[in-house]
Design an enzyme around this catalytic site. Structure first.
Site, PDB file in Angstrom:
ATOM      1  N   GLU A 100      11.431  -1.451  -4.938  1.00 43.30           N
ATOM      2  CA  GLU A 100      12.585  -0.971  -4.582  1.00 43.30           C
ATOM      3  C   GLU A 100      12.695  -0.123  -5.994  1.00 43.30           C
ATOM      4  O   GLU A 100      14.000   0.311  -4.935  1.00 43.30           O
ATOM      5  CB  GLU A 100      13.037  -2.022  -5.272  1.00 43.30           C
ATOM      6  CG  GLU A 100      13.907  -2.250  -4.395  1.00 43.30           C
ATOM      7  CD  GLU A 100      15.345  -3.858  -4.534  1.00 43.30           C
ATOM      8  OE1 GLU A 100      14.583  -4.671  -3.729  1.00 43.30           O
ATOM      9  OE2 GLU A 100      16.339  -4.153  -4.971  1.00 43.30           O
ATOM     10  N   HIS A 121     -13.300 -11.326  -1.688  1.00 44.73           N
ATOM     11  CA  HIS A 121     -14.271 -11.822  -0.962  1.00 44.73           C
ATOM     12  C   HIS A 121     -13.467 -11.800   0.052  1.00 44.73           C
ATOM     13  O   HIS A 121     -13.513 -12.248   1.122  1.00 44.73           O
ATOM     14  CB  HIS A 121     -14.230 -13.443  -1.000  1.00 44.73           C
ATOM     15  CG  HIS A 121     -15.094 -14.268  -2.763  1.00 44.73           C
ATOM     16  ND1 HIS A 121     -16.651 -13.825  -2.093  1.00 44.73           N
ATOM     17  CD2 HIS A 121     -15.622 -13.909  -3.735  1.00 44.73           C
ATOM     18  CE1 HIS A 121     -17.457 -14.099  -3.434  1.00 44.73           C
ATOM     19  NE2 HIS A 121     -16.696 -13.788  -4.645  1.00 44.73           N
TER      20      HIS A 121
END
Ligand code: G6Q
Length: 553
Positions: free
Chosen positions: A356, A387
């Site tokens: 932002e 993973h």
């Protein structure tokens, strides 16, 4: 607007462009092999944390040029201007003074001609008193019961900070109160929270700097309705609703008692506001002393940022490495990967702060820039990411620099866990840096007895080219103090990058546009109303489809 030299015209810019041509041909693992002092040269100790930036694709010459870039861009002067409360948020004509909220000195803090310290201290004291009254049981609900649940209603900058900190510091909470955070205008979220609560023992904190944000106002009105169904009496609101806002008038009109309004100021941007009364949920959950620790940790980083020489200045180095990766090596994204479960909301929090602030495409003069500003910032708890998306980090076509954030001590010491976690933290940055080449793969597979023909079939699939940049940040332990320092480290990184890119880091017009358009569209969703024919055909088509299938109320 005073004159300034554009980023790409700063004297060191062209040097860095040529350096990037050379460095692209280099392998990080060779840079390490050729210089055994690389870690010592390219790591710094900053307050409450350690930063190793040596696993980036650069050398001492590049660092010299990056430091020159910071000087060419006058970062140090701009830093002084920020701390002196000049209106560096020029597009909104405001000072940028979240640093004032954690200034633990006794010196006056002059903002817009007035010492802000008395007002800051007064709000802190009111926060302390509220927490004390709640925790001691002196504060009672409308039927005389003590408060057990606190619902913080706010969104964006008025939600992500307190939520992230309360999650990170859970281990330090006495769990006296159950904390709930509601941000989404989707009624599912507030319905689920209210469904578990008893109005007699619930306190609502309505956090909104402007007190006009649609999501927050809608959720606040729903909360009030739910509460009034039970309490019946408007006078009971004073015992169950407090607000944090710059807009006393609207808060009072909502029905919240004057003494329950906590002030904040327009020189604090939403995404930098957890240090203000927006941090009230933190104070309630963790106690005032922990909040002070958080402020102190940030203050220590502020002092380091102001006084450490550029070459040892952690926020400065983080910013410069980011600019090197983004603008000179051309990497499109930046991952944030905490190896500490406590920090699981940290990537989402920092994503807002970075994107932002520096997600801008015009410079201070309003000219379109022709370089990349903030990269795509994203992330997840590192060990889970391993993973899942790490495949792409290791072998994908894009190179994604990543910050690895870990702790030497866990906040919960469960035997056998922490070293296993941290072994992954160390292994991943090593793997991303070194990779594994075809010869190594062949050797490995040969040693396992795989046939030469099979090896040649799969060798390229197993190659990791390495050279993937990482920063490693180590805290002693996630604590209020170290978390304060960590947040401030990133806040100042954002500041430095904004100055070098010459973009306005402290406005957010891109957030405003959607708010305005949504307000216009909402009445059109009423089945009795028509759709504005001036919309584009896609928007008209979608609204039509929605209305056709929407059940009549
Ligand atoms: C932060 C942004 C934005 C803001 C929310 C909530 O810097 O401006 O995320 O915090 O839109 O605004 P209010 O606090 O005014 O409700």
């Amino acid at each position: 607007m005073q004159t300034f030299v554009r980023f790409e015209q700063l004297p060191s810019y062209s040097k860095l462009t040529s350096q990037a041509e050379l460095l692209r041909q280099q392998q990080m693992k060779k840079l390490f092999a050729d210089d055994n002092s690389r870690f010592t040269s390219f790591s710094v100790k900053a307050p409450n944390l350690f930063l190793d930036f040596s696993k980036n694709l650069f050398n001492a010459d590049v660092l010299g040029d990056l430091l020159a870039l910071a000087r060419d861009a006058d970062v140090e002067t701009w830093r002084s201007r920020m701390f002196a409360a000049e209106h560096i948020n020029a597009s909104e004509d405001r000072a940028v003074m979240h640093v004032a909220l954690r200034d633990r000195s006794a010196n006056p803090i002059m903002i817009d001609g007035k010492d802000a310290r008395p007002a800051i201290n007064a709000e802190l004291e009111r926060m302390r008193l509220l927490e004390q009254k709640l925790r001691s049981g002196e504060w009672k609900g409308y039927t005389g019961k003590t408060i057990s649940d606190v619902v913080s209603i706010g969104i964006g900058g008025s939600n992500l900070g307190p939520l992230m900190v309360c999650e990170a510091l859970k281990a330090y909470s006495d769990k006296r109160f159950t904390m709930h955070f509601v941000s989404n205008i989707d009624g599912v979220q507030i319905a689920e929270v209210l469904g578990k609560l008893n109005p007699e023992t619930t306190l609502f904190v309505i956090a909104s700097k402007t007190f006009t944000t649609q999501e927050t106002m809608t959720n606040a009105a729903t909360a009030e309705r739910w509460f009034m169904e039970a309490a019946k009496d408007k006078a009971a609101i004073a015992k169950h609703f407090v607000a944090v806002s710059t807009n006393r008038k609207l808060v009072t009109a909502f029905g919240i008692a004057e003494e329950n309004i906590f002030d904040m100021w327009d020189w604090v941007g939403g995404r930098f506001s957890l240090w203000s009364a927006i941090g009230l949920p933190i104070v309630i959950d963790l106690g005032f002393d922990q909040f002070v620790e958080l402020l102190e940790g940030a203050y220590e980083m502020d002092q380091h940022f102001q006084s450490a020489p550029l070459a040892q200045n952690a926020p400065m180095l983080m910013a410069l490495m980011g600019i090197w990766n983004r603008n000179f090596l051309g990497y499109p994204a930046q991952a944030l990967l905490p190896y500490d479960q406590c920090l699981h909301r940290f990537p989402a929090y920092m994503q807002q702060a970075e994107m932002e602030s520096n997600g801008k495409s015009v410079n201070w003069a309003g000219e379109q820039v022709n370089f990349g500003t903030v990269p795509l910032v994203w992330g997840e708890v590192g060990i889970n990411g391993q993973h899942a998306f790490y495949q792409m980090l290791h072998q994908g076509t894009d190179i994604i620099p990543a910050d690895f954030i870990g702790s030497i001590e866990p906040t919960e010491n469960v035997p056998g866990h922490h070293d296993a976690l941290m072994a992954n933290y160390f292994a991943q940055t090593q793997a991303l840096m070194q990779g594994i080449d075809a010869d190594q793969v062949r050797q490995e597979l040969t040693a396992k007895g795989v046939s030469p023909a099979r090896i040649e079939e799969i060798v390229e699939h197993k190659v990791h080219r390495g050279n993937r940049p990482t920063n490693s940040i180590l805290l002693q332990k996630v604590s209020a103090r170290s978390l304060g320092s960590l947040i401030a480290l990133y806040e100042h990184k954002i500041f430095v990058q904004g100055i070098i890119w010459r973009v306005h880091s402290y406005d957010q017009w891109g957030v405003e546009l959607g708010k305005v358009l949504a307000a216009g569209i909402q009445p059109e969703l009423d089945l009795a109303r028509g759709i504005n024919p001036a919309h584009d055909s896609s928007t008209i088509g979608l609204i039509n489809y929605y209305k056709q299938l929407k059940k009549k109320p």
